[in-house]
Design a protein around this motif. Structure first.
Motif, mmCIF file in Angstrom:
data_model
loop_
_atom_site.group_PDB
_atom_site.id
_atom_site.type_symbol
_atom_site.label_atom_id
_atom_site.label_comp_id
_atom_site.label_asym_id
_atom_site.label_seq_id
_atom_site.Cartn_x
_atom_site.Cartn_y
_atom_site.Cartn_z
ATOM 1 N N PRO A 1 2.577 1.864 -22.302
ATOM 2 C CA PRO A 1 1.861 1.402 -21.103
ATOM 3 C C PRO A 1 0.834 2.440 -20.652
ATOM 4 O O PRO A 1 1.056 3.643 -20.830
ATOM 5 C CB PRO A 1 2.973 1.266 -20.050
ATOM 6 C CG PRO A 1 4.246 1.215 -20.810
ATOM 7 C CD PRO A 1 4.019 1.987 -22.074
ATOM 8 N N GLU B 1 5.328 5.849 -20.171
ATOM 9 C CA GLU B 1 6.585 5.183 -19.818
ATOM 10 C C GLU B 1 7.084 5.586 -18.440
ATOM 11 O O GLU B 1 7.606 4.754 -17.691
ATOM 12 C CB GLU B 1 7.661 5.472 -20.873
ATOM 13 C CG GLU B 1 7.395 4.838 -22.216
ATOM 14 C CD GLU B 1 7.431 3.311 -22.210
ATOM 15 O OE1 GLU B 1 8.032 2.702 -21.296
ATOM 16 O OE2 GLU B 1 6.850 2.728 -23.130
ATOM 17 N N TYR C 1 5.255 3.666 -15.844
ATOM 18 C CA TYR C 1 5.642 2.256 -15.863
ATOM 19 C C TYR C 1 7.003 2.055 -15.187
ATOM 20 O O TYR C 1 7.205 1.073 -14.480
ATOM 21 C CB TYR C 1 5.675 1.723 -17.300
ATOM 22 C CG TYR C 1 6.040 0.257 -17.371
ATOM 23 C CD1 TYR C 1 5.083 -0.711 -17.105
ATOM 24 C CD2 TYR C 1 7.326 -0.139 -17.676
ATOM 25 C CE1 TYR C 1 5.402 -2.062 -17.150
ATOM 26 C CE2 TYR C 1 7.664 -1.487 -17.720
ATOM 27 C CZ TYR C 1 6.695 -2.450 -17.459
ATOM 28 O OH TYR C 1 7.020 -3.770 -17.487
ATOM 29 N N PRO D 1 7.537 -1.209 -12.668
ATOM 30 C CA PRO D 1 7.526 -2.082 -13.854
ATOM 31 C C PRO D 1 6.905 -3.445 -13.550
ATOM 32 O O PRO D 1 7.051 -3.978 -12.446
ATOM 33 C CB PRO D 1 9.002 -2.210 -14.219
ATOM 34 C CG PRO D 1 9.751 -1.814 -13.014
ATOM 35 C CD PRO D 1 8.879 -0.917 -12.195
ATOM 36 N N SER E 1 3.259 -5.876 -19.180
ATOM 37 C CA SER E 1 3.796 -5.346 -20.427
ATOM 38 C C SER E 1 3.521 -6.303 -21.586
ATOM 39 O O SER E 1 3.132 -5.882 -22.676
ATOM 40 C CB SER E 1 5.295 -5.100 -20.274
ATOM 41 O OG SER E 1 5.827 -4.570 -21.455
ATOM 42 N N TRP F 1 -0.152 -6.037 -22.565
ATOM 43 C CA TRP F 1 -0.439 -4.821 -23.329
ATOM 44 C C TRP F 1 0.072 -4.957 -24.762
ATOM 45 O O TRP F 1 -0.578 -4.521 -25.703
ATOM 46 C CB TRP F 1 0.176 -3.607 -22.661
ATOM 47 C CG TRP F 1 -0.404 -3.305 -21.303
ATOM 48 C CD1 TRP F 1 -1.702 -3.497 -20.898
ATOM 49 C CD2 TRP F 1 0.285 -2.789 -20.178
ATOM 50 N NE1 TRP F 1 -1.850 -3.122 -19.596
ATOM 51 C CE2 TRP F 1 -0.644 -2.676 -19.122
ATOM 52 C CE3 TRP F 1 1.604 -2.398 -19.947
ATOM 53 C CZ2 TRP F 1 -0.298 -2.186 -17.866
ATOM 54 C CZ3 TRP F 1 1.943 -1.906 -18.691
ATOM 55 C CH2 TRP F 1 1.002 -1.808 -17.673
ATOM 56 N N GLU F 2 1.238 -5.576 -24.917
ATOM 57 C CA GLU F 2 1.780 -5.805 -26.256
ATOM 58 C C GLU F 2 0.868 -6.738 -27.055
ATOM 59 O O GLU F 2 0.587 -6.509 -28.229
ATOM 60 C CB GLU F 2 3.185 -6.386 -26.148
ATOM 61 C CG GLU F 2 3.844 -6.621 -27.482
ATOM 62 C CD GLU F 2 5.262 -7.149 -27.327
ATOM 63 O OE1 GLU F 2 5.988 -7.077 -28.330
ATOM 64 O OE2 GLU F 2 5.630 -7.633 -26.248
ATOM 65 N N ARG G 1 6.735 -0.726 -29.215
ATOM 66 C CA ARG G 1 6.473 0.031 -27.993
ATOM 67 C C ARG G 1 7.029 1.441 -28.170
ATOM 68 O O ARG G 1 8.231 1.624 -28.380
ATOM 69 C CB ARG G 1 7.127 -0.656 -26.804
ATOM 70 C CG ARG G 1 6.842 0.021 -25.487
ATOM 71 C CD ARG G 1 7.366 -0.822 -24.359
ATOM 72 N NE ARG G 1 7.234 -0.153 -23.092
ATOM 73 C CZ ARG G 1 7.404 -0.748 -21.930
ATOM 74 N NH1 ARG G 1 7.732 -2.032 -21.888
ATOM 75 N NH2 ARG G 1 7.274 -0.087 -20.814
#
Length: 167
Positions: free
Chosen positions: A43, A47, A50, A54, A59, A62-63, A93
């Motif tokens: 992220p 991490e 994030y 969260p 997420s 971004w993935e 990730r």
């Protein structure tokens, strides 16, 4: 095709990474191996940032962006994923070096990474993925310097073949 034989390649999405992609494809062809291109992502802010706030929908975005960069790297280098090879793309990730070492966990794997172009200051400020892999991988690691003039092809509309792994 030997089921146990894999060529794993780290994908950054950069133009300089094209040489590593070409080497990995050539090695997969030569070894009659499965090609496993891997792109790692974290992220923005890392991490720790994030975890303070969260946001699962972000997420997922971004993935998806990482998967799109993986697809685009193959589109630029080859016009898409090589049809003559068994390709098992992975989005994971985590930090690139540890993620590649985790995936390339078999002694008969070949891990291909790009060396990138780094001056002394950039090398000091940013950890080297290639150096991390060479020091910690359980398999052979091939570090490929960027070529001076990579042969790139731009092809739009390639279908994604990416598998996602949670780190």
């Amino acid at each position: 095709m030997a089921e146990d034989t894999r060529v794993i390649v780290g994908v950054s999405g950069s133009l300089g990474n094209a040489a590593a992609l070409r080497r990995a494809v050539a090695e997969a062809e030569r070894r009659d191996a499965v090609l496993v291109p891997v792109i790692a992502w974290t992220p923005p802010g890392g991490e720790a940032a994030y975890r303070t706030r969260p946001c699962p929908p972000l997420s997922k975005l971004w993935e998806r962006a990482a998967a799109d960069r993986l697809d685009a790297a193959f589109a630029r280098a080859f016009g898409g994923y090589p049809a003559h090879l068994r390709v098992e793309p992975v989005v994971i990730r985590g930090e690139a070096g540890p993620a590649l070492v985790e995936i390339a966990d078999r002694p008969d794997d070949l891990l291909v990474v790009g060396t990138g172009r780094r001056g002394g200051l950039r090398r000091f400020l940013h950890a080297s993925v290639g150096r991390h892999c060479v020091a910690r991988a359980a398999c052979t690691v091939t570090a490929v310097p960027p070529s001076e003039a990579p042969a790139l092809k731009a092809v739009a509309g390639q279908r994604s073949r990416v598998t996602s792994l949670a780190a």
